[in-house]
Write a protein that holds these residues in place. Structure first.
Motif, PDB file in Angstrom:
ATOM      1  N   VAL A 281      34.934  43.773  40.106  1.00 12.45           N
ATOM      2  CA  VAL A 281      33.791  43.187  39.390  1.00 12.45           C
ATOM      3  C   VAL A 281      32.708  42.760  40.380  1.00 12.45           C
ATOM      4  O   VAL A 281      31.527  43.093  40.224  1.00 12.45           O
ATOM      5  CB  VAL A 281      34.233  41.975  38.539  1.00 12.45           C
ATOM      6  CG1 VAL A 281      33.015  41.236  37.986  1.00 12.45           C
ATOM      7  CG2 VAL A 281      35.143  42.417  37.403  1.00 12.45           C
TER       8      VAL A 281
ATOM      9  N   LEU B 235      31.353  42.471  32.195  1.00 14.10           N
ATOM     10  CA  LEU B 235      30.188  42.506  33.080  1.00 14.10           C
ATOM     11  C   LEU B 235      29.067  43.242  32.362  1.00 14.10           C
ATOM     12  O   LEU B 235      29.235  44.378  31.936  1.00 14.10           O
ATOM     13  CB  LEU B 235      30.516  43.229  34.393  1.00 14.10           C
ATOM     14  CG  LEU B 235      29.356  43.346  35.390  1.00 14.10           C
ATOM     15  CD1 LEU B 235      28.915  41.967  35.875  1.00 14.10           C
ATOM     16  CD2 LEU B 235      29.743  44.215  36.579  1.00 14.10           C
TER      17      LEU B 235
ATOM     18  N   VAL C   2      28.791  44.000  40.894  1.00 13.01           N
ATOM     19  CA  VAL C   2      27.648  43.086  40.857  1.00 13.01           C
ATOM     20  C   VAL C   2      26.767  43.288  42.086  1.00 13.01           C
ATOM     21  O   VAL C   2      25.529  43.366  41.982  1.00 13.01           O
ATOM     22  CB  VAL C   2      28.120  41.618  40.770  1.00 13.01           C
ATOM     23  CG1 VAL C   2      26.951  40.655  40.981  1.00 13.01           C
ATOM     24  CG2 VAL C   2      28.779  41.339  39.427  1.00 13.01           C
TER      25      VAL C   2
ATOM     26  N   ILE D 237      28.463  38.059  34.793  1.00  6.33           N
ATOM     27  CA  ILE D 237      29.911  38.157  34.660  1.00  6.33           C
ATOM     28  C   ILE D 237      30.333  37.331  33.448  1.00  6.33           C
ATOM     29  O   ILE D 237      29.903  36.196  33.280  1.00  6.33           O
ATOM     30  CB  ILE D 237      30.613  37.661  35.939  1.00  6.33           C
ATOM     31  CG1 ILE D 237      30.214  38.536  37.130  1.00  6.33           C
ATOM     32  CG2 ILE D 237      32.138  37.669  35.760  1.00  6.33           C
ATOM     33  CD1 ILE D 237      30.715  38.032  38.468  1.00  6.33           C
TER      34      ILE D 237
END
Length: 249
Positions: free
Chosen positions: A118, A161, A122, A134
């Motif tokens: 994740v 996300l 990002v 998130i």
């Protein structure tokens, strides 16, 4: 502190919750997923999967579960899943039993793989000039989410996300002082008096962001109902994990 483009992007990171009404291109999606795919993996077990949620009905259900009107609205929505089902299937097809797959240790390794993926996505989104948020809120109702996503046993959605073209310019949110989170050799207990100046900074940040909605200092937030004893659907998380045949030992 050392300065470069990547570090500047990371220390000035701002969560984006308002996106323009446009989807990512196929090339952008593939690039983001490739970055996630190449994330470091515990024991090289690669125990995560990603669902790109494009079905409007499912996005609406996730929005309701999250309780946030921007979830699944504009931009692209990705659901990151701890996936032990894939390795279970591989083992069984090779004539092996489930081994340690049901143990908490292996689930936590899957969580580590997933969360790292994740954050990598990002960072990649930021480097492409995109905004991201998130979403831990997808697990406000864990059982409902499993049903919406039609997930098999041995899987569990950890984070959502949302990525897209930013349609807002939020302020940089002030973080805890360095000496409150970084120690040499041994843990240091916090003295609430040492956070007095930080509390003032946080309160000013919220006052400037929304003068009509009073939000107090950091320490008052910690002592508020956010971490209180009220029951929520999130209290079902452990039972839901057990129902998914995860964390059994």
């Amino acid at each position: 502190m050392i300065k470069n483009t990547m570090i500047d992007n990371q220390v000035t990171h701002k969560t984006i919750r308002a996106f323009k009404n446009q989807n990512l291109t196929k090339e952008q999606v593939v690039t983001l997923v490739e970055v996630a795919r190449h994330t470091s993996s515990s024991m090289f077990m690669q125990q995560f999967s990603i669902i790109h949620l494009t079905d409007e009905k499912k996005r609406m259900y996730v929005r309701k579960i999250s309780g946030q009107n921007y979830v699944g609205a504009n931009g692209d929505l990705f659901i990151f899943i701890v996936d032990l089902h894939r390795n279970q299937s591989i083992r069984r097809q090779l004539g092996e039993d489930d081994g340690r797959l049901h143990k908490t240790d292996i689930f936590l390794q899957g969580v580590e793989d997933t969360v790292l993926a994740v954050q990598n996505m990002v960072n990649a989104a930021a480097s492409m000039g995109l905004g991201a948020v998130i979403l831990g809120s997808i697990n406000n109702k864990p059982k409902e989410l499993l049903n919406v996503l039609e997930l098999p046993k041995m899987t569990f959605p950890i984070l959502g996300l949302q990525v897209g073209v930013a349609d807002q310019m939020p302020q940089l949110k002030p973080r805890l002082p360095l000496d409150a989170i970084f120690f040499e050799n041994e843990y240091q207990e916090i003295n609430i008096g040492d956070l007095e100046e930080y509390d003032k900074i946080v309160q000013t940040y919220y006052d400037l962001r929304d003068s009509n909605r009073r939000i107090d200092s950091f320490t008052k937030q910690v002592s508020s109902k956010k971490l209180g004893t009220k029951e929520t659907k999130r209290d079902e998380l452990l039972k839901t994990l057990h129902d998914q045949e995860l964390c059994l030992e």
